[in-house]
Design an enzyme around this catalytic site. Structure first.
Site, PDB file in Angstrom:
ATOM      1  N   SER A 104       0.832  -1.197   0.000  1.00 42.56           N
ATOM      2  CA  SER A 104       0.000   0.000   0.000  1.00 42.56           C
ATOM      3  C   SER A 104       0.867   1.248   0.000  1.00 42.56           C
ATOM      4  O   SER A 104       1.847   1.334   0.750  1.00 42.56           O
ATOM      5  CB  SER A 104      -0.910   0.020   1.230  1.00 42.56           C
ATOM      6  N   TYR A 132      -2.278   5.718  -4.907  1.00 45.69           N
ATOM      7  CA  TYR A 132      -3.350   6.692  -5.001  1.00 45.69           C
ATOM      8  C   TYR A 132      -2.731   7.858  -5.754  1.00 45.69           C
ATOM      9  O   TYR A 132      -1.979   8.642  -5.158  1.00 45.69           O
ATOM     10  CB  TYR A 132      -3.792   7.154  -3.607  1.00 45.69           C
ATOM     11  N   THR A 158      -5.319   2.545  -7.639  1.00 46.50           N
ATOM     12  CA  THR A 158      -6.650   2.368  -7.055  1.00 46.50           C
ATOM     13  C   THR A 158      -7.588   3.411  -7.632  1.00 46.50           C
ATOM     14  O   THR A 158      -7.327   4.610  -7.527  1.00 46.50           O
ATOM     15  CB  THR A 158      -6.550   2.461  -5.525  1.00 46.50           C
ATOM     16  N   LYS A 230      -7.226  -0.955 -10.009  1.00 47.84           N
ATOM     17  CA  LYS A 230      -7.885  -1.726  -8.950  1.00 47.84           C
ATOM     18  C   LYS A 230      -9.176  -1.020  -8.536  1.00 47.84           C
ATOM     19  O   LYS A 230      -9.140   0.162  -8.173  1.00 47.84           O
ATOM     20  CB  LYS A 230      -6.939  -1.831  -7.744  1.00 47.84           C
ATOM     21  N   HIS A 254     -12.978  -2.626  -2.742  1.00 49.80           N
ATOM     22  CA  HIS A 254     -12.198  -2.077  -1.638  1.00 49.80           C
ATOM     23  C   HIS A 254     -12.628  -2.721  -0.311  1.00 49.80           C
ATOM     24  O   HIS A 254     -12.642  -2.077   0.739  1.00 49.80           O
ATOM     25  CB  HIS A 254     -12.380  -0.558  -1.585  1.00 49.80           C
TER      26      HIS A 254
HETATM   27  C1  LIG Z   1      -7.709  -1.933   6.684  1.00 48.88           C
HETATM   28  C2  LIG Z   1      -7.713  -1.848   5.201  1.00 48.88           C
HETATM   29  C3  LIG Z   1      -6.900  -0.932   4.565  1.00 48.88           C
HETATM   30  C4  LIG Z   1      -6.900  -0.871   3.174  1.00 48.88           C
HETATM   31  N1  LIG Z   1      -6.034  -0.010   2.571  1.00 48.88           N
HETATM   32  C5  LIG Z   1      -5.991   0.020   1.218  1.00 48.88           C
HETATM   33  C6  LIG Z   1      -5.065   0.854   0.562  1.00 48.88           C
HETATM   34  O1  LIG Z   1      -4.264   1.532   1.189  1.00 48.88           O
HETATM   35  N2  LIG Z   1      -5.088   0.883  -0.787  1.00 48.88           N
HETATM   36  C7  LIG Z   1      -5.963   0.135  -1.525  1.00 48.88           C
HETATM   37  O2  LIG Z   1      -5.958   0.187  -2.750  1.00 48.88           O
HETATM   38  N3  LIG Z   1      -6.832  -0.693  -0.914  1.00 48.88           N
HETATM   39  C8  LIG Z   1      -6.874  -0.769   0.434  1.00 48.88           C
HETATM   40  N4  LIG Z   1      -7.742  -1.627   1.040  1.00 48.88           N
HETATM   41  C9  LIG Z   1      -8.581  -2.520   0.212  1.00 48.88           C
HETATM   42  C10 LIG Z   1      -7.865  -3.849  -0.043  1.00 48.88           C
HETATM   43  O3  LIG Z   1      -6.813  -3.687  -0.959  1.00 48.88           O
HETATM   44  C11 LIG Z   1      -8.802  -4.906  -0.615  1.00 48.88           C
HETATM   45  O4  LIG Z   1      -9.479  -4.378  -1.732  1.00 48.88           O
HETATM   46  C12 LIG Z   1      -9.805  -5.446   0.378  1.00 48.88           C
HETATM   47  O5  LIG Z   1      -9.284  -5.469   1.673  1.00 48.88           O
HETATM   48  C13 LIG Z   1     -10.208  -6.854  -0.032  1.00 48.88           C
HETATM   49  O6  LIG Z   1     -11.171  -7.346   0.810  1.00 48.88           O
HETATM   50  P1  LIG Z   1     -10.887  -8.358   2.048  1.00 48.88           P
HETATM   51  O7  LIG Z   1     -10.347  -7.523   3.148  1.00 48.88           O
HETATM   52  O8  LIG Z   1     -12.254  -8.873   2.306  1.00 48.88           O
HETATM   53  O9  LIG Z   1      -9.934  -9.431   1.591  1.00 48.88           O
HETATM   54  C14 LIG Z   1      -7.761  -1.699   2.431  1.00 48.88           C
HETATM   55  C15 LIG Z   1      -8.578  -2.615   3.075  1.00 48.88           C
HETATM   56  C16 LIG Z   1      -8.566  -2.704   4.449  1.00 48.88           C
HETATM   57  C17 LIG Z   1      -9.447  -3.730   5.112  1.00 48.88           C
HETATM   58  C1  LIG Z   2      -5.687   7.298   3.194  1.00 43.94           C
HETATM   59  C2  LIG Z   2      -5.482   5.846   3.464  1.00 43.94           C
HETATM   60  C3  LIG Z   2      -6.647   5.043   3.000  1.00 43.94           C
HETATM   61  C4  LIG Z   2      -6.448   3.580   3.275  1.00 43.94           C
HETATM   62  C5  LIG Z   2      -7.554   2.787   2.656  1.00 43.94           C
HETATM   63  O1  LIG Z   2      -7.595   2.605   1.472  1.00 43.94           O
HETATM   64  C6  LIG Z   2      -8.583   2.222   3.479  1.00 43.94           C
HETATM   65  O2  LIG Z   2      -8.593   2.440   4.691  1.00 43.94           O
HETATM   66  O3  LIG Z   2      -9.446   1.542   2.905  1.00 43.94           O
END
Ligand SMILES: Cc1cc2nc3c(=O)[nH]c(=O)nc-3n(C[C@H](O)[C@H](O)[C@H](O)COP(=O)(O)O)c2cc1C
Ligand SMILES: CCCCC(=O)C(=O)O
Length: 356
Positions: A104, A132, A158, A230, A254
């Site tokens: 990330s 991002y 993303t 994504k 997401h």
């Molecule tokens: C705590 C958390 C933080 C995340 N941070 C990002 C991120 O920084 N960038 C991003 O593209 N997706 C982020 N995501 C989305 C994940 O990449 C992913 O799409 C998602 O967690 C998939 O679902 P799952 O948690 O059910 O496996 C985040 C998800 C969670 C749960």
């Molecule tokens: C600014 C950070 C965002 C992280 C993220 O993508 C999330 O928490 O789902």
């Protein structure tokens, strides 16, 4: 531990409740958050018989990056909230498992340090970098250059976050800032000396509501590495991705954290796979908790899946060892489900093996 649910329970016991809520939560009513998992429970598998093999091979190569299995690590922010070793632990575990880690941009550890940790665990780790794209394109380019120099092998932009989703748990907990001592290290002192002492400064991540296909073209012009997007849920956007020369797409909502009430990713996968028609790799994330979930996604047209929260639960429950356990649990579970479906290779799984 026997299941991802057990890892989540262990993580929940160890985490500050506000941090647990940040990791576990979704947008608004969390309809999509729940749907991502429950959609798999509505799908039934039809095994094939008398065509299996003692030797199954889970490995594949995605856009030039080899992976030991079609289960990757999705980008998730702020790993040092889950465990003091943070992304260093995640990176070592993913590298040891031989799977691709999508780092990330919002990591709490610098990409250079993440890459060094991964290289301690494996000579040529598969690191991709999630972006991002920032409205300040010069600044975005500086991040791209830094990630390239650290040795990442692809960029994952993303595109489902023109604005950040509203997570009511975070509002309730007043969780809007990282605690003192933690920062988004990939945004520290870009263009300046990293050991800038007092000058040390971390920019805030800005969500770019104005992002469009021209920005993807811009990024493709700035890097030789593959560029994936994504957060695709509409078949027409998948077609446009092919048209615009994107290297791959991630079908993702997401993890139910952005727009609530969008469908489960597994439910839109068939139409997106049909729209892409094999022109580029299709990845999927959201709700994968069991080997059978991954089998269903691969049968319905994904080339690989990624897991977000399961890795965070492993990290919170047991640091590097916990992440390793989660990845090996998912590998074993997937391998067993593949064998029971009569497959030797993930590509043997076909859409007719999944029934609603
Ligand atoms: C705590 C958390 C933080 C995340 N941070 C990002 C991120 O920084 N960038 C991003 O593209 N997706 C982020 N995501 C989305 C994940 O990449 C992913 O799409 C998602 O967690 C998939 O679902 P799952 O948690 O059910 O496996 C985040 C998800 C969670 C749960
Ligand atoms: C600014 C950070 C965002 C992280 C993220 O993508 C999330 O928490 O789902």
């Amino acid at each position: 531990m026997r299941s991802i649910a057990e890892f989540e329970a262990a993580a929940r016991e160890r985490l500050d409740p506000a941090h647990y809520d940040y990791f576990a939560g979704g947008a608004q009513d969390e309809i999509t958050l729940r749907e991502n998992e429950s959609a798999y429970k509505r799908l039934r598998l039809i095994p094939r018989v008398l065509r299996g093999s003692d030797k199954r091979d889970l490995s594949l190569t995605l856009l030039g990056t080899p992976s030991s299995m079609p289960i990757l690590v999705a980008p998730t922010a702020f790993h040092r909230l889950a465990h003091p070793d943070g992304e260093l632990a995640t990176a070592k575990a993913a590298a040891r498992a031989g799977t691709i880690l999508i780092v990330s941009m919002a990591a709490t550890t610098a990409i250079e340090d993440i890459a060094a940790a991964a290289r301690e665990a494996a000579p040529d780790p598969g690191l991709w970098f999630q972006l991002y794209l920032q409205p300040d394109l010069e600044f975005s380019e500086a991040i791209v250059r830094r990630a390239e120099a650290a040795g990442v092998k692809a960029f994952v932009v993303t595109v489902d976050s023109p604005v950040l989703g509203r997570r009511e748990r975070d509002d309730r907990n007043a969780f809007h800032d990282l605690p003192p001592g933690l920062a988004v290290e990939n945004l520290r002192n870009l263009g300046e000396n990293r050991s800038g002492g007092n000058a040390s400064h971390v920019r805030e991540i800005v969500m770019s509501a104005g992002l469009n296909w021209d920005h993807i073209a811009w990024l493709r012009g700035k890097t030789k590495l593959p560029v994936l997007i994504k957060g695709v849920l509409h078949a027409e956007d998948a077609r446009l991705a092919v048209h615009h020369g994107v290297a791959g797409i991630v079908v993702s909502n997401h993890g139910g954290r952005q727009l609530d009430t969008v469908p489960a990713t597994i439910d839109v996968l068939p139409e997106i796979a049909a729209a892409v028609g094999g022109a580029l790799p299709v990845l999927l994330d959201g709700g994968i908790r069991r080997g059978t979930d991954a089998v269903k996604a691969l049968a319905l047209g994904a080339d690989a899946v990624a897991v977000g929260r399961p890795v965070v639960w492993g990290l919170a429950a047991g640091g590097r060892e916990g992440v390793s356990e989660v990845l090996e649990l998912l590998r074993a579970d997937f391998d067993q489900a593949l064998a029971l479906c009569g497959g030797r290779h993930p590509a043997d799984l076909t859409p007719d093996q999944v029934r609603r």
